[in-house]
Structures are given as C-alpha cells and as structure tokens.
Write a protein that holds these residues in place. Structure first.
Motif, PDB file in Angstrom:
ATOM      1  N   UNK A  26       0.422  -5.414  11.044  1.00 44.26           N
ATOM      2  CA  UNK A  26       0.030  -4.793   9.782  1.00 44.26           C
ATOM      3  C   UNK A  26      -1.328  -4.116   9.916  1.00 44.26           C
ATOM      4  N   UNK A  27      -2.289  -4.834  10.484  1.00 45.48           N
ATOM      5  CA  UNK A  27      -3.633  -4.252  10.596  1.00 45.48           C
ATOM      6  C   UNK A  27      -3.643  -3.050  11.529  1.00 45.48           C
ATOM      7  N   UNK A  28      -2.933  -3.153  12.645  1.00 45.99           N
ATOM      8  CA  UNK A  28      -2.863  -2.048  13.602  1.00 45.99           C
ATOM      9  C   UNK A  28      -2.232  -0.813  12.954  1.00 45.99           C
ATOM     10  N   UNK A  29      -1.144  -1.025  12.198  1.00 45.72           N
ATOM     11  CA  UNK A  29      -0.446   0.090  11.548  1.00 45.72           C
ATOM     12  C   UNK A  29      -1.320   0.728  10.478  1.00 45.72           C
ATOM     13  N   UNK A  30      -2.010  -0.096   9.696  1.00 44.59           N
ATOM     14  CA  UNK A  30      -2.886   0.443   8.658  1.00 44.59           C
ATOM     15  C   UNK A  30      -4.037   1.245   9.261  1.00 44.59           C
ATOM     16  N   UNK A  31      -4.646   0.714  10.316  1.00 50.90           N
ATOM     17  CA  UNK A  31      -5.754   1.428  10.958  1.00 50.90           C
ATOM     18  C   UNK A  31      -5.283   2.766  11.529  1.00 50.90           C
ATOM     19  N   UNK A  32      -4.083   2.762  12.100  1.00 52.96           N
ATOM     20  CA  UNK A  32      -3.545   3.998  12.675  1.00 52.96           C
ATOM     21  C   UNK A  32      -3.284   5.036  11.580  1.00 52.96           C
ATOM     22  N   UNK A  36       4.776   6.678   6.099  1.00 48.62           N
ATOM     23  CA  UNK A  36       4.117   6.743   7.398  1.00 48.62           C
ATOM     24  C   UNK A  36       4.795   5.798   8.384  1.00 48.62           C
ATOM     25  N   UNK A  37       5.158   4.587   7.899  1.00 49.26           N
ATOM     26  CA  UNK A  37       5.838   3.602   8.748  1.00 49.26           C
ATOM     27  C   UNK A  37       6.414   2.516   7.844  1.00 49.26           C
ATOM     28  N   UNK A  38       7.210   1.615   8.420  1.00 45.89           N
ATOM     29  CA  UNK A  38       7.729   0.487   7.641  1.00 45.89           C
ATOM     30  C   UNK A  38       7.489  -0.804   8.421  1.00 45.89           C
ATOM     31  N   UNK A  39       7.380  -1.914   7.677  1.00 51.28           N
ATOM     32  CA  UNK A  39       7.063  -3.222   8.255  1.00 51.28           C
ATOM     33  C   UNK A  39       8.074  -4.244   7.753  1.00 51.28           C
ATOM     34  N   UNK A  40       8.450  -5.171   8.626  1.00 55.25           N
ATOM     35  CA  UNK A  40       9.448  -6.195   8.289  1.00 55.25           C
ATOM     36  C   UNK A  40       8.749  -7.463   7.803  1.00 55.25           C
ATOM     37  N   UNK A  88     -10.497  -7.962   5.662  1.00 52.29           N
ATOM     38  CA  UNK A  88     -10.559  -6.959   6.745  1.00 52.29           C
ATOM     39  C   UNK A  88     -11.497  -5.807   6.400  1.00 52.29           C
ATOM     40  N   UNK A  89     -12.291  -5.993   5.367  1.00 56.49           N
ATOM     41  CA  UNK A  89     -13.301  -5.007   4.966  1.00 56.49           C
ATOM     42  C   UNK A  89     -12.692  -3.755   4.348  1.00 56.49           C
ATOM     43  N   UNK A  90     -11.583  -3.923   3.639  1.00 56.54           N
ATOM     44  CA  UNK A  90     -11.021  -2.845   2.834  1.00 56.54           C
ATOM     45  C   UNK A  90     -11.376  -3.082   1.369  1.00 56.54           C
ATOM     46  N   UNK A  91     -11.391  -2.029   0.574  1.00 57.15           N
ATOM     47  CA  UNK A  91     -11.451  -2.157  -0.880  1.00 57.15           C
ATOM     48  C   UNK A  91     -10.009  -2.223  -1.368  1.00 57.15           C
ATOM     49  N   UNK A  92      -9.598  -3.366  -1.919  1.00 56.66           N
ATOM     50  CA  UNK A  92      -8.182  -3.617  -2.208  1.00 56.66           C
ATOM     51  C   UNK A  92      -7.968  -3.842  -3.692  1.00 56.66           C
ATOM     52  N   UNK A  93      -6.862  -3.258  -4.193  1.00 52.83           N
ATOM     53  CA  UNK A  93      -6.433  -3.489  -5.561  1.00 52.83           C
ATOM     54  C   UNK A  93      -4.936  -3.737  -5.545  1.00 52.83           C
ATOM     55  N   UNK A  94      -4.469  -4.649  -6.386  1.00 57.09           N
ATOM     56  CA  UNK A  94      -3.053  -4.971  -6.442  1.00 57.09           C
ATOM     57  C   UNK A  94      -2.380  -4.387  -7.673  1.00 57.09           C
ATOM     58  N   UNK A  95      -1.080  -4.102  -7.539  1.00 56.58           N
ATOM     59  CA  UNK A  95      -0.268  -3.639  -8.665  1.00 56.58           C
ATOM     60  C   UNK A  95       1.035  -4.421  -8.642  1.00 56.58           C
ATOM     61  N   UNK A  96       1.393  -5.040  -9.784  1.00 61.28           N
ATOM     62  CA  UNK A  96       2.547  -5.935  -9.836  1.00 61.28           C
ATOM     63  C   UNK A  96       3.861  -5.196 -10.088  1.00 61.28           C
ATOM     64  N   UNK A  97       3.844  -3.876 -10.194  1.00 56.90           N
ATOM     65  CA  UNK A  97       5.076  -3.105 -10.391  1.00 56.90           C
ATOM     66  C   UNK A  97       4.847  -1.671  -9.951  1.00 56.90           C
TER      67      UNK A  97
END
Length: 457
Positions: free
Chosen positions: A110-116, A98-102, A25-34
């Motif tokens: 997810x994309x709509x919430x992140x963009x908002x 900011x919000x929660x997702x199920x 989705x053209x984001x710069x993404x990094x993951x964290x396992x904890x």
C-alpha cells in the motif's frame, strides 16, 4: 506540504485503521464513510490522492472513481477490493484508476503504491508547469499555426531552445524549417550572438568547405588573403546548416570533428582553432535512409540526431491554411499598396482542397500572385495559379452549392444566396467565425445574427 489523502470506506473499523496508519506515514488524512461524502469532501478542497473501497452501500468505488475523474482527471485513485476478480480490476483500470489493491491489505505494498502514485502526480504537474512556462516565454511570431501538429512542434522547440543540444529540423521543402531554427536561436541563451545560415545545397563542395571553415592565404588559386569562415562568424552564437543532407563525405568528416571537438581548421591550415558555436541543421531528406545507402556518415547522423523536430507538411495541418493565407494577404497587400480585404469563398475552397506539394512557400507565392492580379476588394479563384484554382471540387447535382457561373444564381432569392454563401464560407474556414466574417466582409456580430436567424448558431 504533506500529501493530502482521502480514504473512502463504509466499514467504520477499517476506515479508522487506515486513517491512523496513513497519518503515521506523515500524510494529511481524512476519512469519508460513503461515496457521497467523499465527493462532497473533494469538491470542498482538493486532495492529492483518493483511496477507496469497491464494495460500499449506495455509491460503490467504481462510481466514486468515475465521479472523481470527471471532476479532476489528474487526481490519482487507488481501488481496494476484497474480491480479486480480474473483472473488477479491469473495470477499475479502464475507468482511470491508478492501481488496485487486494484486501486484506499488505501495508508495505500500500505504501509503495501510494508513494509511486504521488510521485507520478508530482512529475506530471512539474512537467506541465515547465511546458507552460516555456510556452509563455517562447517567442515564435514568424511561425503561424494553431493546429495540434504545430502546437506539438512548438512545445518541442520551447524545450530545446534553452539547451545547448544539437537540433535536426526535418521536413519537406517549403515547410518553414529555417523559421523553426530561427525561433530556437532567438529563444536561447545565445540570442544576443549571431545566427549564421548556410545553404549547403547552394555551394559546390570546394566552395562549401572554404565557406564553412575559412582558408589561409595561398590555400588555392585565387586565395590572395586569409578568410574567416562561417563557423568563426557564428562564434558565441548559432550556425544553421540548411540542407545538410547535400554535404559531401569529405566535408561530413570535418563537420563531425567540429561537433565533437568544437574545433575547426581553415583550408590550407594545420592549426586547430576553437569555436563556441551551437549547431542547428535541417534536411528534407531521410538521413537514416541516406546512411543505409552509404551516402551519409552514420557517426555524423547520430551526432545530429540528438533532438529531431519534424515540421509537418501543410496538407497535414489544413486548419492552419486560413490563418496563413490571411497573414500573407496582409503582408502582400501592404507591400503592393493594395487594399484587398479578404478571399472569396471559391478562393478559400481552393486553398483548403489543394494538396500543396510546395507547402507554405507555395501558399505564400499563390497569395502574392493573387494580390498582384486582384482588381476588386476580394481575391478570387480567378487570380490564383491554375493548379491551385483547379482544386475547387465540382458541386454535385442538387447540392445547392453556389456555382461560379453567374447563370447559376439566376432566379434565386437574394436571401437564399446570402445564406448559402455564409454557410459555405463558414464550412471552408473550419467553423472559424472570425475568419468567416473577415472573408465575407462583415462583422462577427452581423455573422452571429444571421446564423441565429438561419437556426445555425
């Protein structure tokens, strides 16, 4: 730059899936396992948004949320949970999510919430930067005050100044409405043009109309020549209509036309004349109530009510009283060739407790009177107007407060008297050590040493 996202999930498969999808989705993404790794990553470099699972070993998502908000309250955090319980959602939102997702996640949601969330962050950052730029460039040397109410007023004035909007300044008499209008003009693109002030309450109806719009020769008895009015004098600048609530209905109708058409007609004339003027107005009346009572035109009220700046009364910003009093003391000491250094604790206490129905103007007059009557280095409550001096509250029995009668001090150790005087002055100045030191006639370093000695630092 692309938004930077940190995804936090202790499920390796789910973490890998999300980082892959979000990267697409053209984001710069990094993951964290904890949660612990997430906090370390945030401290290492800032992120635009955090997306974290709730159920994780060690540090759960709510703990991550709290830690992120403590580190950077502006960073938006989205919570993912497989348990759609109301309690989890409420706890997350109460802690600043900011919000929660199920889970399983709906990717469109997810994309709509992140963009908002990212748009919200961007707008908030831009708004803060705009306010900071305006505040840095907004000159208001005549307006003195650091209270929250005055800071809010100056923020609004800074936003209004560079525009062409009509501004209505409201507030009780003596609060400084004209100073606000002058600051708006001096910080506007019209600052090199004239600022013309008209006190609408000081002129009779017939005189006010001629004063505002001018008149033709022969328009009335005594009009032996044409006269340009205040609107023409303010061309390419600003006109400030003080006490506009006092204007008659006939003149209100003409003012409405000026605001709508930017044209005036001289008294006795029939030719419209264009004017390029910004209008600022002020009143100590409730114009909405005046409209409801039929004394003020509703259409003019809404034309003036584009942007309202309410100047707070002095009793609602008491923390500014020491600053204002010191300013007036310096001005009137110089004007009257006196060397009054400051205020006695009793005088400052009177200032703090007086209700100030006349607001800043009354405080200014009280300080001027005190400076004129002062015979020593410090202005005391004895030199204040009786109504102001009477505001000093009586000391309750056993309070230990220094009395104003010298007999109250008899038999007391000088060190105790000094300590009580210093602590009382510090209390009266709202904890402002610089002001307390100035009032007491000592340096701030000396005050610091004495407070440390008393165990009050």
């Amino acid at each position: 730059m692309k938004p930077s996202i940190l995804v936090v999930d202790d499920d390796p498969g789910h973490l890998s899936m999300l980082t892959t999808v979000l990267s697409g989705w053209d984001y710069r993404v990094e993951g964290a396992a904890s949660g612990q790794k997430a906090l370390a990553a945030i401290r290492e470099k800032p992120r635009d948004l955090v997306l974290t699972d709730v159920r994780m070993a060690g540090m759960d998502g709510i703990e991550v949320l709290r830690a992120v908000k403590e580190y950077n309250p502006a960073m938006p955090v989205l919570i993912m949970t497989a348990y759609s319980s109301v309690e989890t959602a409420v706890e997350a939102l109460k802690n600043g999510a900011y919000d929660y997702l199920i889970k399983p996640l709906d990717m469109d949601v997810l994309r709509l919430t992140m963009d908002r969330a990212l748009d919200h962050l961007r707008l908030r950052t831009e708004n803060r930067a705009l306010k900071e730029r305006l505040a840095e460039g907004f000159q208001s040397d005549e307006i003195i005050g650091q209270s929250p109410a005055m800071k809010e007023l100056l923020d609004m004035a800074a936003l209004a100044a560079p525009t062409e909007a009509t501004v209505l300044v409201t507030g009780e008499s003596g609060t400084g409405k004209e100073l606000v209008a002058r600051a708006i003009h001096l910080n506007s693109p019209r600052k090199n043009g004239p600022l013309i002030t008209v006190n609408c309450a000081a002129l009779a109806e017939t005189l006010l109309e001629s004063e505002l719009f001018g008149h033709e020769k022969g328009a009335f008895t005594g009009a032996d020549r044409r006269r340009e009015g205040r609107f023409m004098a303010a061309d390419k600048g600003t006109i400030f209509l003080d006490e506009i609530g006092e204007v008659s209905p006939a003149t209100q109708a003409k003012l409405l036309r000026v605001i709508q058409e930017r044209e005036i007609e001289r008294v006795g004339g029939d030719r419209p004349i264009g004017v390029d003027v910004r209008i600022l107005a002020a009143t100590n009346r409730d114009l909405k109530a005046e409209v409801e009572a039929g004394r003020f035109r509703e259409d003019l009220y809404y034309r003036l009510n584009v942007l309202v700046l309410a100047v707070p009364p002095l009793r609602e910003r008491r923390e500014d009283i020491p600053l204002l009093a010191a300013h007036f003391l310096g001005r009137f000491s110089k004007k009257n060739r006196k060397s009054v250094k400051g205020f006695s604790p009793g005088a400052m206490e009177a200032f703090i407790h007086h209700p100030w129905p006349g607001n800043v103007r009354e405080l200014e007059n009280a300080v001027e009177r005190g400076v004129i009557l002062a015979v020593g280095d410090y202005l005391t409550e004895r030199e204040l107007p009786p109504g102001v001096a009477a505001a000093v509250p009586e000391a309750p029995p056993g309070s230990g407060r220094i009395g104003h009668d010298p007999a109250d001090l008899a038999g007391q150790p000088l060190e105790d008297i000094e300590q009580r005087a210093i602590l009382a002055t510090l209390k009266e100045t709202g904890g402002n050590k610089s002001e307390a030191a100035r009032v007491l006639g000592i340096t701030r370093a000396t005050l610091h040493k004495k407070l440390k000695k008393y165990g009050e630092e």
